[in-house]
Design an enzyme around this catalytic site. Structure first.
Site, PDB file in Angstrom:
ATOM      1  N   ASN A 295      -7.915   4.160  -2.183  1.00 25.47           N
ATOM      2  CA  ASN A 295      -7.329   2.956  -1.626  1.00 25.47           C
ATOM      3  C   ASN A 295      -6.661   2.138  -2.724  1.00 25.47           C
ATOM      4  O   ASN A 295      -6.688   2.503  -3.903  1.00 25.47           O
ATOM      5  CB  ASN A 295      -8.403   2.133  -0.912  1.00 25.47           C
ATOM      6  CG  ASN A 295      -7.845   1.292   0.219  1.00 25.47           C
ATOM      7  OD1 ASN A 295      -6.639   1.092   0.337  1.00 25.47           O
ATOM      8  ND2 ASN A 295      -8.726   0.777   1.065  1.00 25.47           N
TER       9      ASN A 295
ATOM     10  N   HIS B 269      -1.776   1.598   7.499  1.00 31.89           N
ATOM     11  CA  HIS B 269      -2.175   1.472   6.096  1.00 31.89           C
ATOM     12  C   HIS B 269      -2.034   2.826   5.406  1.00 31.89           C
ATOM     13  O   HIS B 269      -2.571   3.833   5.882  1.00 31.89           O
ATOM     14  CB  HIS B 269      -3.611   0.968   6.007  1.00 31.89           C
ATOM     15  CG  HIS B 269      -4.105   0.768   4.609  1.00 31.89           C
ATOM     16  ND1 HIS B 269      -3.451  -0.017   3.688  1.00 31.89           N
ATOM     17  CD2 HIS B 269      -5.204   1.267   3.962  1.00 31.89           C
ATOM     18  CE1 HIS B 269      -4.122  -0.019   2.553  1.00 31.89           C
ATOM     19  NE2 HIS B 269      -5.181   0.765   2.690  1.00 31.89           N
TER      20      HIS B 269
ATOM     21  N   CYS C 294       0.827  -1.203   0.000  1.00 29.77           N
ATOM     22  CA  CYS C 294       0.000   0.000   0.000  1.00 29.77           C
ATOM     23  C   CYS C 294       0.864   1.256   0.000  1.00 29.77           C
ATOM     24  O   CYS C 294       0.533   2.269  -0.617  1.00 29.77           O
ATOM     25  CB  CYS C 294      -0.937  -0.005   1.200  1.00 29.77           C
ATOM     26  SG  CYS C 294      -0.105  -0.072   2.815  1.00 29.77           S
TER      27      CYS C 294
END
Length: 374
Positions: free
Chosen positions: A327, A291, A153
């Site tokens: 995302n 994240h 990520c």
């Protein structure tokens, strides 16, 4: 109506009542909902997300995990102070630990190396517009990617940041290689996690990044690792900075300079479907960020009745300020690959590591500010 839409609607109808029943049974140790009902919903989940399991024992284990996740989603629904909806997602058959290992990264300890929180210009004198959405400006935000089973990520968020700034500053759309960041990171196996500053330092060390077309994403570390020297760089950065831990200042920078990266606590994202997440420090610890995503805009929802206020008075209505975040779990998750967090309460630790690359060299005269699409 397509099969996927049909399944989604059917799941939505069944999940709320099932989750409530499962939650109650977990607390009281009752048998819970009728097995056929739960198995029916689980079968629909398997069909929609193409899930199969090696043997009956594994199927039974995943069914049990699925049931617990439905109960968790119902609890999150009750605790949320915004407009978010929680329920069945592509990750509903994973334990919280499995989800964290696959899609998060180790909780960052301390500050980024040799970095103070600073800004690059005097833009703080500018007022913050009511809305900002860089997705509306052509050539700035690339398509939503899917990191798959590679825990990168951090690389995808950094790549999205560079692509957006390159499009804004140079009026030239570009899509850079995430795989190069994964293969060439200074910290070893890029699929085992990393941090935004690792990606930016890698770009500086390689004097830029190749294109996604020349160095495509594989979802794993290549056998021969770094191939950066074999490809021409299509984008590069001057340096990178950390912004102040103030949401107003982050919003001003976002509106005038472009999208930035942030690292948040992803605890509530496993069951997230849509809406604005507004959490407390108890439901989403702002200190435990794990994240990295790309912050692309902000706005306010239309006037809605607050869930808790609604119980007191039907006239209690308010709009909810939110952040828009991109995302890296594919377009089938969340709001077509995006999600929204409440703006103004440091929801899930959004102010802890606001980092951005800079792609232009300093000049003596003040640069003209870029206008963010409303």
């Amino acid at each position: 109506m397509t099969p996927t839409v049909h399944l989604s609607c059917f799941l939505a109808l069944l999940v709320a009542s099932l989750a409530q029943g499962i939650k109650g049974s977990l607390r009281s140790q009752d048998p819970g909902p009728r097995p056929l009902e739960l198995k029916e919903v689980f079968a629909l989940f398997q069909t929609q997300y193409n899930r199969s399991y090696l043997n009956p024992a594994e199927h039974a284990r995943r069914l049990n995990i699925f049931a617990h996740n439905l109960a968790r989603a119902q609890q999150q629904q009750e605790e949320d102070l915004g407009t978010a909806k929680f329920g069945v997602t592509p990750f509903s058959d994973l334990t919280e630990e499995e989800f964290g290992q696959l899609y998060g990264h180790p909780v960052a300890a301390g500050r980024a190396p040799n970095m103070d929180r600073k800004v690059g210009s005097d833009e703080w004198s500018e007022s913050v517009p009511p809305t900002c959405d860089w997705r509306k400006k052509s050539g700035v935000i690339s398509s939503v990617k899917h990191q798959k089973n590679c825990n990168c990520c951090w690389a995808m968020a950094a790549a999205g940041n560079i692509e957006a700034l390159w499009g804004i500053k140079h009026h030239q759309p570009v899509e850079v290689s995430v795989q190069e960041l994964v293969d060439c990171t200074r910290c070893g196996n890029g699929c085992e996690g990393g941090f935004i500053w690792d990606a930016f330092i890698t770009v500086l060390n390689n004097s830029g990044l190749a294109s996604e077309k020349d160095y495509p994403y594989q979802g794993k570390v290549r056998t021969h690792k770094c191939q950066a020297k074999k490809h021409k760089n299509v984008a590069w950065i001057q340096d990178f900075i950390m912004l102040p831990d103030c949401e107003m200042k982050i919003a001003r920078y976002l509106a005038t300079e472009g999208p930035i990266t942030v690292t948040i606590n992803m605890k509530l994202l496993q069951q997230y479907q849509t809406g604005v997440i507004k959490a407390t420090s108890n439901t989403c610890d702002p200190h435990l960020v794990d994240h990295s995503v790309l912050l692309v805009g902000f706005g306010k929802s239309k006037s809605v009745a607050g869930r808790r206020a609604e119980a007191v008075s039907s006239k209690s209505r308010h709009s909810i300020p939110y952040w828009i975040l991109k995302n890296s779990w594919g377009a089938s998750w969340g709001e077509k690959g995006y999600f929204r967090l409440h703006r103004g309460s440091n929801t899930c630790g959004i102010t802890k590591y606001p980092l951005t690359a800079r792609v232009t060299h300093p000049v003596k005269r003040k640069q003209q500010l870029v206008s963010c699409p409303p």
